[in-house]
Motif scaffolding. Structure first.
Motif, PDB file in Angstrom:
ATOM      1  N   TYR A  46     -16.676   3.441 -21.696  1.00  0.00           N
ATOM      2  CA  TYR A  46     -15.398   4.022 -22.098  1.00  0.00           C
ATOM      3  C   TYR A  46     -15.429   5.548 -22.109  1.00  0.00           C
ATOM      4  O   TYR A  46     -14.493   6.198 -21.633  1.00  0.00           O
ATOM      5  CB  TYR A  46     -14.956   3.504 -23.480  1.00  0.00           C
ATOM      6  N   ASP A  47     -16.481   6.136 -22.633  1.00  0.00           N
ATOM      7  CA  ASP A  47     -16.529   7.591 -22.765  1.00  0.00           C
ATOM      8  C   ASP A  47     -16.448   8.299 -21.414  1.00  0.00           C
ATOM      9  O   ASP A  47     -15.765   9.316 -21.287  1.00  0.00           O
ATOM     10  CB  ASP A  47     -17.780   8.033 -23.523  1.00  0.00           C
ATOM     11  N   ARG A  50     -12.852   7.862 -20.061  1.00  0.00           N
ATOM     12  CA  ARG A  50     -11.938   8.762 -20.776  1.00  0.00           C
ATOM     13  C   ARG A  50     -12.109  10.195 -20.276  1.00  0.00           C
ATOM     14  O   ARG A  50     -11.126  10.903 -20.035  1.00  0.00           O
ATOM     15  CB  ARG A  50     -12.174   8.693 -22.282  1.00  0.00           C
ATOM     16  N   ASN A  86      -8.351  -4.054 -24.957  1.00  0.00           N
ATOM     17  CA  ASN A  86      -9.094  -3.157 -25.847  1.00  0.00           C
ATOM     18  C   ASN A  86      -9.353  -1.813 -25.169  1.00  0.00           C
ATOM     19  O   ASN A  86      -9.161  -0.757 -25.762  1.00  0.00           O
ATOM     20  CB  ASN A  86     -10.418  -3.790 -26.279  1.00  0.00           C
ATOM     21  N   PHE A  87      -9.786  -1.858 -23.932  1.00  0.00           N
ATOM     22  CA  PHE A  87     -10.088  -0.643 -23.164  1.00  0.00           C
ATOM     23  C   PHE A  87      -8.808   0.173 -22.953  1.00  0.00           C
ATOM     24  O   PHE A  87      -8.770   1.384 -23.196  1.00  0.00           O
ATOM     25  CB  PHE A  87     -10.704  -1.040 -21.819  1.00  0.00           C
ATOM     26  N   ASN A  89      -5.944   0.015 -24.608  1.00  0.00           N
ATOM     27  CA  ASN A  89      -5.412   0.531 -25.875  1.00  0.00           C
ATOM     28  C   ASN A  89      -6.132   1.805 -26.306  1.00  0.00           C
ATOM     29  O   ASN A  89      -5.506   2.729 -26.831  1.00  0.00           O
ATOM     30  CB  ASN A  89      -5.472  -0.536 -26.966  1.00  0.00           C
ATOM     31  N   LYS A  90      -7.432   1.870 -26.071  1.00  0.00           N
ATOM     32  CA  LYS A  90      -8.167   3.088 -26.399  1.00  0.00           C
ATOM     33  C   LYS A  90      -7.714   4.252 -25.514  1.00  0.00           C
ATOM     34  O   LYS A  90      -7.560   5.376 -25.985  1.00  0.00           O
ATOM     35  CB  LYS A  90      -9.677   2.848 -26.258  1.00  0.00           C
ATOM     36  N   LYS A  92      -4.775   4.588 -24.223  1.00  0.00           N
ATOM     37  CA  LYS A  92      -3.449   4.962 -24.734  1.00  0.00           C
ATOM     38  C   LYS A  92      -3.577   5.808 -25.996  1.00  0.00           C
ATOM     39  O   LYS A  92      -2.889   6.819 -26.142  1.00  0.00           O
ATOM     40  CB  LYS A  92      -2.610   3.718 -25.007  1.00  0.00           C
ATOM     41  N   GLU A  93      -4.448   5.391 -26.910  1.00  0.00           N
ATOM     42  CA  GLU A  93      -4.668   6.149 -28.153  1.00  0.00           C
ATOM     43  C   GLU A  93      -5.164   7.558 -27.852  1.00  0.00           C
ATOM     44  O   GLU A  93      -4.795   8.510 -28.538  1.00  0.00           O
ATOM     45  CB  GLU A  93      -5.688   5.432 -29.042  1.00  0.00           C
ATOM     46  N   ASP A  94      -5.989   7.695 -26.836  1.00  0.00           N
ATOM     47  CA  ASP A  94      -6.529   9.001 -26.453  1.00  0.00           C
ATOM     48  C   ASP A  94      -5.592   9.762 -25.505  1.00  0.00           C
ATOM     49  O   ASP A  94      -5.953  10.833 -25.004  1.00  0.00           O
ATOM     50  CB  ASP A  94      -7.909   8.841 -25.814  1.00  0.00           C
ATOM     51  N   TRP A  97      -3.888   7.356 -20.629  1.00  0.00           N
ATOM     52  CA  TRP A  97      -3.454   6.184 -19.861  1.00  0.00           C
ATOM     53  C   TRP A  97      -2.527   6.567 -18.704  1.00  0.00           C
ATOM     54  O   TRP A  97      -2.525   5.931 -17.657  1.00  0.00           O
ATOM     55  CB  TRP A  97      -2.791   5.181 -20.795  1.00  0.00           C
TER      56      TRP A  97
END
Length: 141
Positions: A46-47, A50, A86-87, A89-90, A92-94, A97
């Protein structure tokens, strides 16, 4: 979702130009050269995904996320999609997306256990769930 103007551009990307496969310094240096306007980022970390999405937003590049192959003998499609959610949504939160234009798979039919039916089930579920494009690369094997 409203498409960003860059999402309609012809894209050029380098296959393993991904901060998962090289250092952030090397990744940034290649982007600065201006050879590409799209990124292919693995969903294995993920990192790094992102980081690549943030760079893409800054530069106006498109991102194709590369998820694992769906193998129906190992999990139901609902579980496969749940992992994506899950991936996503993260992302989107950051707030990264919007860089993502779609999902890309490389030669999925060469993966043991992945069939034509699994390909259709996978791409249909991903497209309907996330509303993004699908990019599948096939070989002539």
């Amino acid at each position: 979702m409203e498409k960003k103007p860059t999402h309609n551009n012809v894209s050029l990307m380098l296959y393993h130009l991904d901060p998962y496969w090289c250092s952030h310094k090397e990744f940034d240096a290649m982007l600065e050269k201006g050879y590409v306007n799209a990124l292919r980022l693995t969903m294995d970390n993920y990192d790094t995904a992102r980081y690549g999405c943030k760079k893409a937003l800054t530069l106006g590049y498109n991102v194709w996320l590369v998820p694992p192959i769906y193998l129906p003998t190992q999990e139901p499609i609902t579980e496969y999609i749940r992992k994506f959610e899950n991936f996503v949504n993260k992302l989107k939160e950051d707030e990264v997306w919007d860089a993502v234009v779609g999902f890309q798979w490389d030669e999925p039919l060469l993966k043991r256990g992945h069939t034509n039916e699994a390909l259709l089930e996978m791409t249909k579920a991903v497209s309907e769930t996330f509303g993004k494009r699908i990019f599948t690369n096939f070989s002539l094997y």
